[in-house]
Design a protein around this motif. Structure first.
Motif, PDB file in Angstrom:
ATOM      1  N   GLU A 196       0.805  -1.216   0.000  1.00 32.69           N
ATOM      2  CA  GLU A 196       0.000   0.000   0.000  1.00 32.69           C
ATOM      3  C   GLU A 196       0.842   1.272   0.000  1.00 32.69           C
ATOM      4  O   GLU A 196       0.338   2.348  -0.324  1.00 32.69           O
ATOM      5  N   ILE A 229      -6.317   2.843   2.479  1.00 35.78           N
ATOM      6  CA  ILE A 229      -6.236   1.762   1.495  1.00 35.78           C
ATOM      7  C   ILE A 229      -5.633   0.518   2.138  1.00 35.78           C
ATOM      8  O   ILE A 229      -4.604   0.581   2.805  1.00 35.78           O
ATOM      9  N   ASN A 273      -4.748  -3.690   1.186  1.00 39.52           N
ATOM     10  CA  ASN A 273      -4.716  -4.827   0.261  1.00 39.52           C
ATOM     11  C   ASN A 273      -5.301  -6.057   0.950  1.00 39.52           C
ATOM     12  O   ASN A 273      -4.817  -6.467   2.012  1.00 39.52           O
TER      13      ASN A 273
END
Length: 304
Positions: free
Chosen positions: A129, A221, A223
Protein backbone atom coordinates in the motif's frame (compact mmCIF):
# COMPACT_ATOMS: atom_id res chain seq x y z
CA UNK A 1 -22.32 -5.28 17.05
CA UNK A 2 -25.33 -3.30 15.90
CA UNK A 3 -26.33 -2.69 12.30
CA UNK A 4 -24.64 -3.73 9.05
CA UNK A 5 -25.68 -2.53 5.59
CA UNK A 6 -24.23 -4.25 2.50
CA UNK A 7 -24.80 -2.60 -0.88
CA UNK A 8 -25.02 -5.25 -3.63
CA UNK A 9 -24.87 -8.01 -1.06
CA UNK A 10 -26.55 -10.84 -3.00
CA UNK A 11 -23.52 -11.94 -5.05
CA UNK A 12 -20.64 -14.26 -4.14
CA UNK A 13 -18.74 -11.88 -1.84
CA UNK A 14 -21.96 -10.55 -0.34
CA UNK A 15 -23.01 -14.08 0.62
CA UNK A 16 -19.57 -14.74 2.09
CA UNK A 17 -19.92 -11.66 4.31
CA UNK A 18 -23.54 -12.36 5.28
CA UNK A 19 -22.64 -15.91 6.35
CA UNK A 20 -19.71 -14.59 8.36
CA UNK A 21 -21.55 -11.71 10.05
CA UNK A 22 -25.09 -13.09 10.46
CA UNK A 23 -24.54 -13.91 14.14
CA UNK A 24 -22.28 -10.93 14.83
CA UNK A 25 -24.68 -8.08 13.99
CA UNK A 26 -28.12 -7.47 15.46
CA UNK A 27 -29.44 -6.26 12.11
CA UNK A 28 -28.30 -6.86 8.51
CA UNK A 29 -29.73 -4.94 5.56
CA UNK A 30 -28.92 -5.71 1.91
CA UNK A 31 -29.34 -3.06 -0.78
CA UNK A 32 -30.35 -4.96 -3.91
CA UNK A 33 -31.80 -4.45 -7.37
CA UNK A 34 -34.29 -7.17 -6.40
CA UNK A 35 -37.52 -6.77 -4.46
CA UNK A 36 -37.82 -5.38 -0.95
CA UNK A 37 -38.46 -8.26 1.47
CA UNK A 38 -37.36 -9.90 4.70
CA UNK A 39 -35.83 -13.38 4.50
CA UNK A 40 -34.16 -15.31 7.34
CA UNK A 41 -34.09 -12.16 9.50
CA UNK A 42 -32.20 -10.25 6.77
CA UNK A 43 -33.92 -7.24 5.26
CA UNK A 44 -33.55 -6.69 1.50
CA UNK A 45 -34.21 -3.16 0.26
CA UNK A 46 -34.51 -2.22 -3.42
CA UNK A 47 -32.18 0.40 -4.90
CA UNK A 48 -30.86 1.15 -8.37
CA UNK A 49 -27.39 2.28 -7.18
CA UNK A 50 -27.83 5.59 -9.00
CA UNK A 51 -30.39 7.75 -7.22
CA UNK A 52 -32.05 8.34 -3.88
CA UNK A 53 -35.44 6.63 -3.61
CA UNK A 54 -35.98 5.93 0.10
CA UNK A 55 -33.30 3.25 0.62
CA UNK A 56 -31.00 5.94 2.00
CA UNK A 57 -33.04 5.98 5.20
CA UNK A 58 -31.63 2.53 5.99
CA UNK A 59 -28.19 4.09 6.51
CA UNK A 60 -29.32 5.94 9.63
CA UNK A 61 -27.73 4.58 12.83
CA UNK A 62 -25.63 2.10 10.86
CA UNK A 63 -22.44 0.81 12.42
CA UNK A 64 -20.88 -0.54 9.22
CA UNK A 65 -21.63 0.09 5.53
CA UNK A 66 -19.95 -2.19 2.97
CA UNK A 67 -20.31 -1.38 -0.74
CA UNK A 68 -19.65 -4.25 -3.16
CA UNK A 69 -21.38 -2.73 -6.19
CA UNK A 70 -19.82 -3.14 -9.64
CA UNK A 71 -20.44 -4.97 -12.90
CA UNK A 72 -18.28 -8.09 -13.15
CA UNK A 73 -15.05 -7.67 -15.13
CA UNK A 74 -15.47 -11.25 -16.38
CA UNK A 75 -16.69 -10.10 -19.81
CA UNK A 76 -15.36 -8.80 -23.11
CA UNK A 77 -14.11 -5.23 -22.86
CA UNK A 78 -16.46 -3.82 -25.49
CA UNK A 79 -17.27 -0.10 -25.48
CA UNK A 80 -20.63 -0.87 -23.84
CA UNK A 81 -19.18 -3.17 -21.18
CA UNK A 82 -16.34 -0.79 -20.37
CA UNK A 83 -18.87 1.98 -19.78
CA UNK A 84 -20.95 -0.28 -17.51
CA UNK A 85 -17.90 -1.48 -15.56
CA UNK A 86 -16.86 2.11 -14.85
CA UNK A 87 -20.29 3.66 -14.29
CA UNK A 88 -21.56 0.90 -11.99
CA UNK A 89 -18.67 1.60 -9.62
CA UNK A 90 -18.66 5.40 -9.83
CA UNK A 91 -22.43 5.93 -9.72
CA UNK A 92 -22.97 3.72 -6.67
CA UNK A 93 -20.06 5.26 -4.77
CA UNK A 94 -21.20 8.81 -5.54
CA UNK A 95 -24.81 8.22 -4.49
CA UNK A 96 -23.67 6.51 -1.28
CA UNK A 97 -21.47 9.52 -0.51
CA UNK A 98 -24.51 11.73 -1.00
CA UNK A 99 -26.68 9.47 1.18
CA UNK A 100 -24.10 9.32 3.98
CA UNK A 101 -23.87 13.12 4.09
CA UNK A 102 -27.66 13.39 4.34
CA UNK A 103 -27.83 11.11 7.40
CA UNK A 104 -28.56 12.60 10.81
CA UNK A 105 -26.67 9.66 12.33
CA UNK A 106 -24.47 8.36 9.47
CA UNK A 107 -22.61 5.03 9.29
CA UNK A 108 -19.64 4.93 11.64
CA UNK A 109 -17.43 3.08 9.15
CA UNK A 110 -17.77 2.66 5.36
CA UNK A 111 -15.76 -0.02 3.56
CA UNK A 112 -15.81 0.33 -0.24
CA UNK A 113 -14.67 -2.30 -2.73
CA UNK A 114 -11.61 -1.65 -4.83
CA UNK A 115 -9.21 -4.01 -6.56
CA UNK A 116 -5.59 -5.15 -6.37
CA UNK A 117 -5.62 -4.84 -10.17
CA UNK A 118 -4.88 -1.15 -9.60
CA UNK A 119 -1.16 -2.04 -9.45
CA UNK A 120 0.87 -2.49 -12.63
CA UNK A 121 1.77 -5.88 -14.10
CA UNK A 122 4.75 -6.91 -11.99
CA UNK A 123 7.14 -9.84 -12.11
CA UNK A 124 9.95 -7.96 -10.39
CA UNK A 125 8.39 -6.18 -7.42
CA UNK A 126 5.89 -6.94 -4.67
CA UNK A 127 3.25 -4.21 -4.45
CA UNK A 128 2.19 -2.92 -1.04
CA UNK A 129 0.00 0.00 0.00
CA UNK A 130 2.96 2.34 0.48
CA UNK A 131 5.25 1.76 -2.49
CA UNK A 132 3.03 -0.11 -4.93
CA UNK A 133 3.19 1.28 -8.47
CA UNK A 134 -0.14 2.11 -10.08
CA UNK A 135 -0.28 1.68 -13.83
CA UNK A 136 -2.23 3.15 -16.73
CA UNK A 137 -4.64 0.99 -18.69
CA UNK A 138 -8.41 0.44 -18.68
CA UNK A 139 -8.58 -1.74 -15.55
CA UNK A 140 -6.16 0.37 -13.56
CA UNK A 141 -7.84 3.62 -14.58
CA UNK A 142 -11.23 2.25 -13.50
CA UNK A 143 -9.74 1.42 -10.10
CA UNK A 144 -8.20 4.89 -9.79
CA UNK A 145 -11.48 6.61 -10.68
CA UNK A 146 -13.35 4.33 -8.28
CA UNK A 147 -11.12 5.20 -5.34
CA UNK A 148 -11.12 8.89 -6.26
CA UNK A 149 -14.93 9.01 -6.23
CA UNK A 150 -14.87 7.33 -2.81
CA UNK A 151 -12.28 9.49 -1.08
CA UNK A 152 -12.80 12.88 -2.76
CA UNK A 153 -15.99 13.55 -0.75
CA UNK A 154 -15.18 14.14 2.90
CA UNK A 155 -17.48 12.41 5.40
CA UNK A 156 -16.38 13.84 8.76
CA UNK A 157 -18.46 11.44 10.88
CA UNK A 158 -17.78 8.30 8.83
CA UNK A 159 -14.48 6.41 8.63
CA UNK A 160 -13.54 5.26 5.12
CA UNK A 161 -11.58 2.22 3.94
CA UNK A 162 -10.93 1.05 0.36
CA UNK A 163 -10.53 -2.72 0.04
CA UNK A 164 -8.05 -3.58 -2.73
CA UNK A 165 -9.22 -7.18 -3.02
CA UNK A 166 -7.52 -9.89 -5.06
CA UNK A 167 -8.90 -13.17 -6.43
CA UNK A 168 -11.14 -14.64 -3.73
CA UNK A 169 -11.21 -18.44 -3.66
CA UNK A 170 -14.52 -19.85 -2.47
CA UNK A 171 -16.63 -22.95 -2.75
CA UNK A 172 -19.66 -21.28 -4.30
CA UNK A 173 -18.11 -18.54 -6.41
CA UNK A 174 -15.03 -16.65 -7.47
CA UNK A 175 -12.19 -18.22 -9.43
CA UNK A 176 -12.00 -21.60 -7.70
CA UNK A 177 -14.83 -23.44 -9.48
CA UNK A 178 -13.84 -22.61 -13.10
CA UNK A 179 -10.19 -23.42 -12.31
CA UNK A 180 -11.20 -26.70 -10.70
CA UNK A 181 -13.29 -27.63 -13.75
CA UNK A 182 -10.41 -26.71 -16.07
CA UNK A 183 -8.09 -29.07 -14.21
CA UNK A 184 -10.65 -31.89 -14.06
CA UNK A 185 -10.84 -31.71 -17.88
CA UNK A 186 -7.05 -31.99 -18.10
CA UNK A 187 -6.30 -28.38 -19.07
CA UNK A 188 -4.82 -27.35 -15.74
CA UNK A 189 -1.25 -26.73 -16.85
CA UNK A 190 0.65 -23.47 -17.02
CA UNK A 191 -1.36 -20.57 -18.45
CA UNK A 192 0.64 -18.30 -20.73
CA UNK A 193 4.29 -18.09 -19.62
CA UNK A 194 3.37 -19.24 -16.11
CA UNK A 195 5.66 -16.56 -14.67
CA UNK A 196 2.83 -14.17 -13.86
CA UNK A 197 1.99 -13.90 -10.17
CA UNK A 198 -1.41 -14.59 -8.68
CA UNK A 199 -2.49 -12.75 -5.55
CA UNK A 200 -5.35 -14.66 -3.95
CA UNK A 201 -7.24 -15.01 -0.67
CA UNK A 202 -9.47 -17.73 0.81
CA UNK A 203 -13.10 -16.65 1.28
CA UNK A 204 -12.90 -17.14 5.04
CA UNK A 205 -9.82 -14.94 5.34
CA UNK A 206 -11.52 -12.32 3.17
CA UNK A 207 -14.41 -12.11 5.64
CA UNK A 208 -12.06 -12.28 8.64
CA UNK A 209 -9.95 -9.46 7.19
CA UNK A 210 -13.06 -7.30 6.77
CA UNK A 211 -14.01 -7.96 10.40
CA UNK A 212 -10.45 -7.19 11.52
CA UNK A 213 -10.50 -3.85 9.66
CA UNK A 214 -13.82 -2.96 11.34
CA UNK A 215 -12.64 -3.94 14.82
CA UNK A 216 -9.30 -2.13 14.47
CA UNK A 217 -10.91 0.88 12.76
CA UNK A 218 -8.33 0.77 9.95
CA UNK A 219 -8.87 3.45 7.31
CA UNK A 220 -7.41 4.41 3.94
CA UNK A 221 -6.24 1.76 1.50
CA UNK A 222 -5.77 -1.89 2.46
CA UNK A 223 -4.72 -4.83 0.26
CA UNK A 224 -6.96 -7.83 0.89
CA UNK A 225 -4.61 -10.58 -0.32
CA UNK A 226 -2.87 -13.62 1.15
CA UNK A 227 0.69 -13.11 2.48
CA UNK A 228 2.61 -14.51 -0.48
CA UNK A 229 1.81 -14.17 -4.21
CA UNK A 230 2.47 -17.34 -6.20
CA UNK A 231 3.45 -17.86 -9.83
CA UNK A 232 0.74 -19.17 -12.12
CA UNK A 233 2.63 -22.40 -12.87
CA UNK A 234 2.97 -23.19 -9.15
CA UNK A 235 -0.62 -22.19 -8.41
CA UNK A 236 -1.92 -24.59 -11.09
CA UNK A 237 0.41 -27.41 -9.98
CA UNK A 238 -0.76 -27.03 -6.39
CA UNK A 239 -4.42 -27.21 -7.40
CA UNK A 240 -3.69 -30.22 -9.65
CA UNK A 241 -2.06 -32.00 -6.73
CA UNK A 242 -4.91 -31.17 -4.37
CA UNK A 243 -7.44 -32.54 -6.88
CA UNK A 244 -5.22 -35.60 -7.55
CA UNK A 245 -5.20 -34.94 -11.29
CA UNK A 246 -2.06 -36.09 -13.12
CA UNK A 247 -2.53 -34.53 -16.57
CA UNK A 248 -2.27 -30.78 -16.93
CA UNK A 249 -2.02 -29.55 -20.50
CA UNK A 250 -0.45 -26.07 -20.70
CA UNK A 251 -2.35 -23.32 -22.52
CA UNK A 252 -0.20 -20.78 -24.37
CA UNK A 253 -0.91 -17.06 -24.56
CA UNK A 254 -2.27 -17.14 -28.12
CA UNK A 255 -4.70 -19.95 -27.30
CA UNK A 256 -5.73 -18.23 -24.08
CA UNK A 257 -6.64 -15.09 -26.00
CA UNK A 258 -8.67 -17.16 -28.46
CA UNK A 259 -10.43 -19.03 -25.65
CA UNK A 260 -11.20 -15.73 -23.91
CA UNK A 261 -12.98 -14.50 -27.03
CA UNK A 262 -14.93 -17.76 -27.31
CA UNK A 263 -16.20 -17.68 -23.70
CA UNK A 264 -16.78 -13.93 -23.60
CA UNK A 265 -14.05 -12.77 -21.24
CA UNK A 266 -10.59 -11.15 -21.32
CA UNK A 267 -7.23 -12.95 -21.22
CA UNK A 268 -5.89 -10.16 -18.98
CA UNK A 269 -7.73 -11.80 -16.07
CA UNK A 270 -5.27 -14.71 -16.33
CA UNK A 271 -2.17 -13.15 -17.91
CA UNK A 272 -1.71 -10.05 -15.76
CA UNK A 273 0.86 -10.51 -12.99
CA UNK A 274 -0.76 -9.42 -9.71
CA UNK A 275 2.21 -9.37 -7.35
CA UNK A 276 0.49 -7.84 -4.31
CA UNK A 277 1.15 -8.25 -0.57
CA UNK A 278 -0.96 -7.32 2.50
CA UNK A 279 1.52 -5.07 4.28
CA UNK A 280 -1.03 -3.12 6.32
CA UNK A 281 -2.86 -6.25 7.48
CA UNK A 282 0.46 -7.82 8.46
CA UNK A 283 1.81 -4.81 10.33
CA UNK A 284 -1.44 -4.50 12.28
CA UNK A 285 -1.24 -8.12 13.42
CA UNK A 286 -3.82 -9.91 11.25
CA UNK A 287 -3.33 -13.70 11.24
CA UNK A 288 -4.31 -15.59 8.11
CA UNK A 289 -6.06 -18.90 8.72
CA UNK A 290 -5.51 -19.99 5.12
CA UNK A 291 -2.31 -18.20 4.14
CA UNK A 292 -0.91 -21.44 2.73
CA UNK A 293 -2.30 -22.35 -0.70
CA UNK A 294 -2.24 -26.12 -0.03
CA UNK A 295 -4.31 -25.62 3.11
CA UNK A 296 -6.72 -23.30 1.27
CA UNK A 297 -7.32 -25.77 -1.56
CA UNK A 298 -7.65 -28.73 0.82
CA UNK A 299 -10.32 -26.85 2.75
CA UNK A 300 -12.27 -25.89 -0.37
CA UNK A 301 -12.08 -29.38 -1.87
CA UNK A 302 -13.18 -31.07 1.36
CA UNK A 303 -16.28 -28.89 1.36
CA UNK A 304 -17.28 -29.89 -2.18
Amino acid sequence: MGKLVIAAGTGFLGNVLVNHFKNKFDEIIILTRGETKISDTIKYVNWDAKRLSGWENELENTDVLINLTGKSVDCRYTVHNKKEILNSRIDSTKILNQAVLLCKKPPLHWLNSSTSTIYRHSIDKEMDEYSGEIGDDFSMNVAKSWEKSFFEIETPRTLKTALRTSIVLGKKGGAFLPLKNLIMFGFGGTQGSGNQFISWIHEKDFARAVEFIINEKLTGIINIVSPKPIKNRDFMKTLQKSLKVVIGIPVGERLLKLEAIMIGTESELVLKSRNVIPKRLNENGFNFEYGDLNKAFDNLIKKL
